[in-house]
Scaffold this active site. Structure first.
Site, PDB file in Angstrom:
ATOM      1  N   ASP A  80       0.825  -1.209   0.000  1.00  0.00           N
ATOM      2  CA  ASP A  80       0.000   0.000   0.000  1.00  0.00           C
ATOM      3  C   ASP A  80       0.856   1.254   0.000  1.00  0.00           C
ATOM      4  O   ASP A  80       2.045   1.234   0.357  1.00  0.00           O
ATOM      5  CB  ASP A  80      -0.960   0.002   1.198  1.00  0.00           C
ATOM      6  CG  ASP A  80      -0.236  -0.029   2.532  1.00  0.00           C
ATOM      7  OD1 ASP A  80       0.755  -0.781   2.661  1.00  0.00           O
ATOM      8  OD2 ASP A  80      -0.645   0.705   3.463  1.00  0.00           O
ATOM      9  N   GLU A 142       0.133  -1.385   5.609  1.00  0.00           N
ATOM     10  CA  GLU A 142       1.244  -0.967   6.480  1.00  0.00           C
ATOM     11  C   GLU A 142       1.109   0.492   6.861  1.00  0.00           C
ATOM     12  O   GLU A 142       1.404   0.888   7.989  1.00  0.00           O
ATOM     13  CB  GLU A 142       2.582  -1.219   5.771  1.00  0.00           C
ATOM     14  CG  GLU A 142       3.814  -1.010   6.643  1.00  0.00           C
ATOM     15  CD  GLU A 142       4.353   0.425   6.635  1.00  0.00           C
ATOM     16  OE1 GLU A 142       5.234   0.730   7.454  1.00  0.00           O
ATOM     17  OE2 GLU A 142       3.888   1.239   5.803  1.00  0.00           O
TER      18      GLU A 142
END
Length: 401
Positions: A80, A142
Site C-alpha cells: 500500500d 502498512e
C-alpha cells in the site's frame, strides 16, 4: 545527476507504481499481478485475504535445491501507499516519470522499488541451486498501522516456513537499520451529559475532562523529555507522545456530552508500551470517576473509553546479529544509528526472526509530493539482492572454497 547504469528492474518498478494501491483502496490488482508472475515461474503463492475480501497478504517460497521450504531469508515489503490528496505534484503520481536520474511516482520510494527488484530477480532465484529457501512476503495496510504485517507474521509461522533472517525493504538508502521505536495510536472517548450552557450544573462537560486528560499526556511527554530514559542513538533520544486529534461539542451554548481524543506515543526499548498504555488507562479511569461524581444519580450515562487503534512493536536487533552480518557481507552500508519511523520489522522480530531494515531510497522522500527514488539506489538494491542469491547458491559456495 548522471546515470551510467540503468536499473535492469526498471520496468517492474514502473509497473508497480502504475497500480494505485492507496491504503483506502484494494491492493488486489497488484497482488494478482505478482501472483500470476510467480505461477508463471512455477511458484505457488499463498494468498491471505483480509476480512473484507478487498485486500490480501501474499507469501511465496522459492525452495532450496533439496526441496526444503523452512529456514532461509524472507524479503518483506508492503503493497500500500499513502494518499496524494491535496499534494502538488509536477507529474501524475501514478504515471512513473524519469528525470534527472530519478524515478518519480507514489510508492517509488516507499516501497515498491524493493519489491520490484525482488520480482525482477525471481527467475534467477528459481534457477539458482539454493542452499536455503527465499521467501517473499507482501502485506497490506502498512501505512495505516501495519495491519497486514500483524497477520503475515502469523501466516508465515502457520506455513511452517521459520525464516532465520528477514530484510524489510523500507527506504534506508541501502544502509542497515537495526532499531526503531514502537508506534502506538490510542483513542479516548469521553461521554458526558449535555445541558444548556446556562445550566452547567445539570451537565457533565466531556471537553473539559478531555482537556484534563490532554494535560496529563503533555505531562508524560515533558517527563520523558527532561528525565528520560534516553537512548542517544536516536535523533530524538527519548519516548515521545502527543495529542494530535480532538473532536467534541455541538454548539457554543451547549455543555458538550462527547469529546474524542487521539494520541500517539513512540517508545524506545527502555519504555514498555504496555506499561504506558496502562498508565493512560489509569488516568482515564480516574477522570471517569470524577465525571460520574458530578451527577451521581446519572453516573451510568457517563464514561471514558480508551481504545488502542494500532500498535506496532519497535525493533531492537543486534548490530552483530545474523541479519546485520549478512547484509553487510552483501554490500549494504553500515548502520548510522537508530531511526524514529516505524516499520513491520518489529513484528517479524517478535516472532524470533532476526530482522533488519534495508532498502533503496531515502525516507525523506516517502509520503511527499513528487516522491522519487534515485535510479542509482535501484541499481544498488539489484546488486544487494543479487549478492544474496549468490550467497545462498550452493554452486557459488562450492566455487568459493
Amino acid at each position: 545527476m548522471e546515470q551510467t547504469q540503468p536499473p535492469a528492474s526498471l520496468s517492474w518498478v514502473e509497473r508497480l507504481v502504475e497500480i494505485d494501491t492507496t491504503s483506502r483502496d484494494s491492493n488486489l490488482p497488484l497482488i494478482e499481478v505478482v501472483a500470476a508472475y510467480l505461477r508463471d515461474h512455477g511458484i505457488d503463492p499463498q494468498l491471505f485475504p483480509d476480512e473484507s475480501g478487498r485486500k490480501a497478504n501474499l507469501v511465496a517460497t522459492i525452495p532450496a535445491a533439496d526441496g526444503a521450504r523452512s529456514g532461509g531469508v524472507v524479503l518483506s515489503g508492503h503493497t500500500d501507499v499513502v494518499p496524494v490528496d491535496g499534494q502538488q505534484w509536477t507529474s501524475d503520481p501514478f504515471t512513473p516519470t524519469i528525470r534527472d536520474g530519478r524515478l518519480y511516482g507514489r510508492g517509488a520510494c516507499d516501497m515498491k522499488a524493493f519489491t520490484a527488484v525482488a520480482l525482477h530477480l525471481l527467475p534467477r532465484m528459481v534457477e539458482a541451486d539454493l542452499r536455503a529457501p527465499l521467501h517473499l512476503a507482501l502485506s497490506y495496510d502498512e501505512e495505516v498501522g501495519c495491519l497486514g504485517g500483524a497477520h503475515i507474521v502469523k501466516q508465515i509461522a502457520d506455513l511452517g516456513l521459520a525464516p532465520e533472517v528477514c530484510v524489510v525493504g523500507e527506504p534506508t538508502s541501502m544502509r542497515v537499520v537495526t532499531a526503531h521505536k514502537s508506534i502506538n495510536l490510542l483513542e479516548v472517548t469521553f461521554t458526558g451529559i449535555a445541558a444548556h450552557s446556562s445550566l452547567t450544573p445539570q451537565g457533565v462537560n466531556a471537553i473539559e475532562h478531555a482537556a484534563r486528560f490532554i494535560t496529563e499526556v503533555r505531562g508524560m511527554a515533558d517527563a520523558w523529555r527532561t528525565g528520560g530514559p534516553f537512548d542517544p542513538a536516536y535523533p530524538v533520544p527519548h519516548t515521545t507522545t502527543s495529542v494530535n486529534l480532538v473532536s467534541g461539542g455541538i454548539a457554543g451554548n451547549t455543555v458538550a456530552d462527547r469529546c474524542v481524543v487521539q494520541l500517539e506515543f513512540r517508545s524506545i526499548a527502555a519504555d514498555d508500551p504496555a506499561e504506558v498504555v496502562e498508565s493512560l488507562r489509569s488516568v482515564a479511569a480516574r477522570l471517569e470517576a470524577e465525571m460520574k461524581a458530578e451527577i451521581p444519580e446519572r453516573a451510568d450515562e457517563v464514561s471514558v473509553r480508551l481504545e488502542v487503534l494500532a500498535q506496532v512493536p519497535g525493533l531492537d536487533s543486534s548490530a552483530d546479529g545474523p541479519a546485520t552480518r549478512l547484509a553487510l557481507a552483501l554490500g549494504a552500508a553500515e548502520p548510522e544509528g537508530k531511526v524514529t519511523y516505524g516499520t513491520e520489522a518489529g513484528q517479524f522480530a517478535e516472532t524470533g526472526i532476526d530482522t533488519i531494515v534495508c532498502g533503496p531510497g531515502d525516507i525523506a522522500q516517502a509520503h511527499a509530493a513528487d516522491e522519487y527514488v534515485e535510479l542509482d539506489q535501484i541499481v544498488a538494491c539489484e546488486q544487494f539482492l543479487g549478492a544474496l542469491i549468490d550467497h545462498l547458491s550452493a554452486t557459488t559456495a562450492e566455487a568459493g572454497r
